[in-house]
Design a protein around this motif. Structure first.
Motif, PDB file in Angstrom:
ATOM      1  N   SER A  14       0.824  -1.210   0.000  1.00  0.00           N
ATOM      2  CA  SER A  14       0.000   0.000   0.000  1.00  0.00           C
ATOM      3  C   SER A  14       0.859   1.262   0.000  1.00  0.00           C
ATOM      4  CB  SER A  14      -0.930   0.016   1.222  1.00  0.00           C
ATOM      5  OG  SER A  14      -0.168  -0.013   2.427  1.00  0.00           O
ATOM      6  N   GLU A  15       2.005   1.234   0.659  1.00  0.00           N
ATOM      7  CA  GLU A  15       2.881   2.400   0.686  1.00  0.00           C
ATOM      8  C   GLU A  15       4.277   1.970   1.128  1.00  0.00           C
ATOM      9  OE1 GLU A  15       2.212   5.217   3.898  1.00  0.00           O
ATOM     10  OE2 GLU A  15       0.777   3.799   4.792  1.00  0.00           O
ATOM     11  N   GLY A  16       5.243   2.876   0.930  1.00  0.00           N
ATOM     12  CA  GLY A  16       6.618   2.601   1.333  1.00  0.00           C
ATOM     13  C   GLY A  16       7.433   3.872   1.372  1.00  0.00           C
ATOM     14  N   SER A  17       8.574   3.815   2.055  1.00  0.00           N
ATOM     15  CA  SER A  17       9.448   4.971   2.155  1.00  0.00           C
ATOM     16  C   SER A  17      10.866   4.504   2.451  1.00  0.00           C
ATOM     17  CB  SER A  17       8.965   5.934   3.249  1.00  0.00           C
ATOM     18  OG  SER A  17       8.980   5.293   4.513  1.00  0.00           O
ATOM     19  N   PHE A  18      11.806   5.460   2.449  1.00  0.00           N
ATOM     20  CA  PHE A  18      13.195   5.128   2.795  1.00  0.00           C
ATOM     21  C   PHE A  18      13.872   6.359   3.366  1.00  0.00           C
ATOM     22  CE2 PHE A  18      13.498   6.981  -1.354  1.00  0.00           C
ATOM     23  CZ  PHE A  18      14.739   7.604  -1.427  1.00  0.00           C
ATOM     24  N   SER A  19      14.981   6.153   4.058  1.00  0.00           N
ATOM     25  CA  SER A  19      15.781   7.260   4.582  1.00  0.00           C
ATOM     26  C   SER A  19      17.250   6.970   4.318  1.00  0.00           C
ATOM     27  CB  SER A  19      15.539   7.461   6.076  1.00  0.00           C
ATOM     28  OG  SER A  19      16.055   6.364   6.813  1.00  0.00           O
ATOM     29  N   LEU A  20      18.042   8.031   4.232  1.00  0.00           N
ATOM     30  CA  LEU A  20      19.476   7.922   3.977  1.00  0.00           C
ATOM     31  C   LEU A  20      20.244   8.456   5.171  1.00  0.00           C
ATOM     32  CD1 LEU A  20      19.494   9.251   0.310  1.00  0.00           C
ATOM     33  CD2 LEU A  20      19.790   6.884   1.030  1.00  0.00           C
ATOM     34  N   ASN A  21      21.116   7.614   5.730  1.00  0.00           N
ATOM     35  CA  ASN A  21      21.966   7.997   6.860  1.00  0.00           C
ATOM     36  C   ASN A  21      21.164   8.597   8.011  1.00  0.00           C
ATOM     37  OD1 ASN A  21      24.212   7.135   5.414  1.00  0.00           O
ATOM     38  ND2 ASN A  21      24.714   9.178   4.651  1.00  0.00           N
ATOM     39  N   GLY A  22      20.003   8.014   8.272  1.00  0.00           N
ATOM     40  CA  GLY A  22      19.182   8.460   9.396  1.00  0.00           C
ATOM     41  C   GLY A  22      18.463   9.771   9.171  1.00  0.00           C
ATOM     42  N   GLY A  23      18.388  10.243   7.943  1.00  0.00           N
ATOM     43  CA  GLY A  23      17.740  11.512   7.651  1.00  0.00           C
ATOM     44  C   GLY A  23      16.242  11.383   7.460  1.00  0.00           C
ATOM     45  N   MET A  24      15.674  12.345   6.766  1.00  0.00           N
ATOM     46  CA  MET A  24      14.231  12.404   6.568  1.00  0.00           C
ATOM     47  C   MET A  24      13.730  11.204   5.769  1.00  0.00           C
ATOM     48  SD  MET A  24      14.018  15.276   3.520  1.00  0.00           S
ATOM     49  CE  MET A  24      12.340  14.850   3.090  1.00  0.00           C
ATOM     50  N   ASN A  25      12.477  10.827   6.025  1.00  0.00           N
ATOM     51  CA  ASN A  25      11.833   9.776   5.241  1.00  0.00           C
ATOM     52  C   ASN A  25      11.433  10.326   3.874  1.00  0.00           C
ATOM     53  OD1 ASN A  25      12.128   7.980   7.269  1.00  0.00           O
ATOM     54  ND2 ASN A  25       9.946   7.814   7.795  1.00  0.00           N
ATOM     55  N   ARG A  26      11.687   9.533   2.854  1.00  0.00           N
ATOM     56  CA  ARG A  26      11.350   9.916   1.483  1.00  0.00           C
ATOM     57  C   ARG A  26      10.357   8.889   0.948  1.00  0.00           C
ATOM     58  NH1 ARG A  26      15.766  13.260  -0.523  1.00  0.00           N
ATOM     59  NH2 ARG A  26      17.442  13.327   1.051  1.00  0.00           N
ATOM     60  N   SER A  27       9.318   9.373   0.313  1.00  0.00           N
ATOM     61  CA  SER A  27       8.258   8.473  -0.149  1.00  0.00           C
ATOM     62  C   SER A  27       8.683   7.717  -1.399  1.00  0.00           C
ATOM     63  CB  SER A  27       6.987   9.270  -0.436  1.00  0.00           C
ATOM     64  OG  SER A  27       7.220  10.213  -1.472  1.00  0.00           O
ATOM     65  N   LEU A  28       8.121   6.555  -1.568  1.00  0.00           N
ATOM     66  CA  LEU A  28       8.303   5.727  -2.757  1.00  0.00           C
ATOM     67  C   LEU A  28       7.011   5.721  -3.557  1.00  0.00           C
ATOM     68  CD1 LEU A  28      10.175   2.751  -1.067  1.00  0.00           C
ATOM     69  CD2 LEU A  28      11.151   4.264  -2.794  1.00  0.00           C
ATOM     70  N   GLU A  29       7.148   5.905  -4.850  1.00  0.00           N
ATOM     71  CA  GLU A  29       5.979   5.946  -5.727  1.00  0.00           C
ATOM     72  C   GLU A  29       5.545   4.524  -6.081  1.00  0.00           C
ATOM     73  OE1 GLU A  29       4.840   7.542 -10.218  1.00  0.00           O
ATOM     74  OE2 GLU A  29       6.591   8.352  -9.153  1.00  0.00           O
ATOM     75  N   LYS A  30       4.272   4.320  -6.140  1.00  0.00           N
ATOM     76  CA  LYS A  30       3.735   2.996  -6.435  1.00  0.00           C
ATOM     77  C   LYS A  30       3.647   2.807  -7.945  1.00  0.00           C
ATOM     78  CE  LYS A  30       0.056  -0.139  -4.957  1.00  0.00           C
ATOM     79  NZ  LYS A  30      -1.182  -0.271  -4.139  1.00  0.00           N
ATOM     80  N   LYS A  31       4.468   1.865  -8.451  1.00  0.00           N
ATOM     81  CA  LYS A  31       4.444   1.583  -9.877  1.00  0.00           C
ATOM     82  C   LYS A  31       3.398   0.534 -10.210  1.00  0.00           C
ATOM     83  CE  LYS A  31       7.461   0.654 -13.813  1.00  0.00           C
ATOM     84  NZ  LYS A  31       8.856   0.422 -14.259  1.00  0.00           N
ATOM     85  N   ASN A  32       3.282  -0.487  -9.355  1.00  0.00           N
ATOM     86  CA  ASN A  32       2.203  -1.477  -9.458  1.00  0.00           C
ATOM     87  C   ASN A  32       1.927  -1.992  -8.056  1.00  0.00           C
ATOM     88  OD1 ASN A  32       4.094  -3.644  -8.969  1.00  0.00           O
ATOM     89  ND2 ASN A  32       4.695  -3.498 -11.128  1.00  0.00           N
ATOM     90  N   THR A  33       1.166  -3.006  -7.918  1.00  0.00           N
ATOM     91  CA  THR A  33       0.721  -3.438  -6.594  1.00  0.00           C
ATOM     92  C   THR A  33       1.851  -3.974  -5.720  1.00  0.00           C
ATOM     93  OG1 THR A  33       0.180  -5.631  -7.471  1.00  0.00           O
ATOM     94  CG2 THR A  33      -1.599  -3.990  -7.422  1.00  0.00           C
ATOM     95  N   SER A  34       2.963  -4.365  -6.308  1.00  0.00           N
ATOM     96  CA  SER A  34       4.038  -4.967  -5.509  1.00  0.00           C
ATOM     97  C   SER A  34       5.394  -4.312  -5.746  1.00  0.00           C
ATOM     98  CB  SER A  34       4.139  -6.470  -5.807  1.00  0.00           C
ATOM     99  OG  SER A  34       4.441  -6.684  -7.178  1.00  0.00           O
ATOM    100  N   TYR A  35       5.429  -3.140  -6.382  1.00  0.00           N
ATOM    101  CA  TYR A  35       6.703  -2.498  -6.705  1.00  0.00           C
ATOM    102  C   TYR A  35       6.595  -1.007  -6.469  1.00  0.00           C
ATOM    103  CZ  TYR A  35      10.840  -1.105  -9.399  1.00  0.00           C
ATOM    104  OH  TYR A  35      12.035  -0.579  -9.787  1.00  0.00           O
ATOM    105  N   LEU A  36       7.531  -0.465  -5.637  1.00  0.00           N
ATOM    106  CA  LEU A  36       7.572   0.953  -5.315  1.00  0.00           C
ATOM    107  C   LEU A  36       8.956   1.491  -5.683  1.00  0.00           C
ATOM    108  CD1 LEU A  36       6.019   0.796  -1.716  1.00  0.00           C
ATOM    109  CD2 LEU A  36       4.809   1.071  -3.883  1.00  0.00           C
ATOM    110  N   PHE A  37       9.031   2.769  -6.100  1.00  0.00           N
ATOM    111  CA  PHE A  37      10.334   3.300  -6.500  1.00  0.00           C
ATOM    112  C   PHE A  37      10.398   4.806  -6.287  1.00  0.00           C
ATOM    113  CE2 PHE A  37       7.865   4.437 -10.133  1.00  0.00           C
ATOM    114  CZ  PHE A  37       8.532   5.500 -10.749  1.00  0.00           C
TER     115      PHE A  37
END
Length: 217
Positions: A14-37
């Motif tokens: 449904s959603e996902g995110s990531f952070s670099l070196n403990g910094g801010m969370n960055r959202s991941l765009e949903k390309k299909n039901t099982s893949y975010l980028f």
């Protein structure tokens, strides 16, 4: 260079995110039901700890941490020996220094070559030039870091392991002189030329030396 941060799952996300070196969370765009980028983050060279979060449609969260290094620059390379245009005989060293600001230099080698021959080996090694035919050779120094960035530099040298030829000379063997006489010679070297020439005149009580093509009284 902009990397592509992505995650995939065998479940519907449904959603996902990531952070670099403990910094801010960055959202991941949903390309299909099982893949975010996300392909919008521009990074400087360096080391990064990345943590991903993903949520499935049952509101169950999972996370994973991965580390990577971005290195977009070629290693630095300096040739120490031999020098450009050097005439070489016998053994010589192939020495260089190198450095990489971000990752490690993994491979470092040389290639000695001319129109008919090529030989490769490891840098900071000793090579016997007498194994080669006399003549001009190019030597390429190569270094590659762990990210695949490479650098190389090439110099030209001459291998000459054949002595010069004394084509003619005066006096001749067993000549007799009652006054001044000339000490003359002609010589040749087909590879690098003759750098210097001299004579030495001696017996049990006398030793004289000087430049060829001169007169002795």
């Amino acid at each position: 260079y902009t990397p592509n941060f992505n995650l995939s799952s065998d479940q519907e996300l449904s959603e996902g995110s990531f952070s670099l070196n403990g910094g801010m969370n960055r959202s991941l765009e949903k390309k299909n039901t099982s893949y975010l980028f996300n392909d919008t983050v521009k990074l400087e060279d360096g080391f990064y700890d990345t943590r991903f979060w993903a949520n499935n449609t049952f509101d169950s969260w999972a996370s994973k941490q991965v580390s990577f290094t971005k290195d977009s620059k070629s290693p630095l390379l300096q040739i120490d020996n031999p020098v450009e245009g050097e005439n070489i005989s016998s053994d010589f060293s192939l020495n260089a220094t190198w450095n990489d600001e971000t990752t490690e230099v993994e491979t470092y080698n040389y290639t000695i070559y001319n129109e008919t021959y090529s030989e490769t080996g490891g840098l900071n090694d000793t090579v016997d030039s007498s194994r080669f035919e006399d003549g001009e050779y190019s030597t390429r120094f190569n270094v590659t870091d762990s990210a695949g960035n490479f650098n190389n530099s090439t110099i030209s040298t001459t291998f000459d392991n054949t002595r010069p030829v004394l084509d003619s000379h005066t006096p001749e063997n067993n000549d007799n002189f009652s006054s001044s006489f000339d000490v003359n010679a002609t010589w040749s070297d087909t590879t690098s030329g003759v750098k210097s020439s001299s004579y030495e005149l001696r017996n049990s009580s006398l030793q004289v030396s000087g430049d060829l093509n001169s007169s002795i009284d």
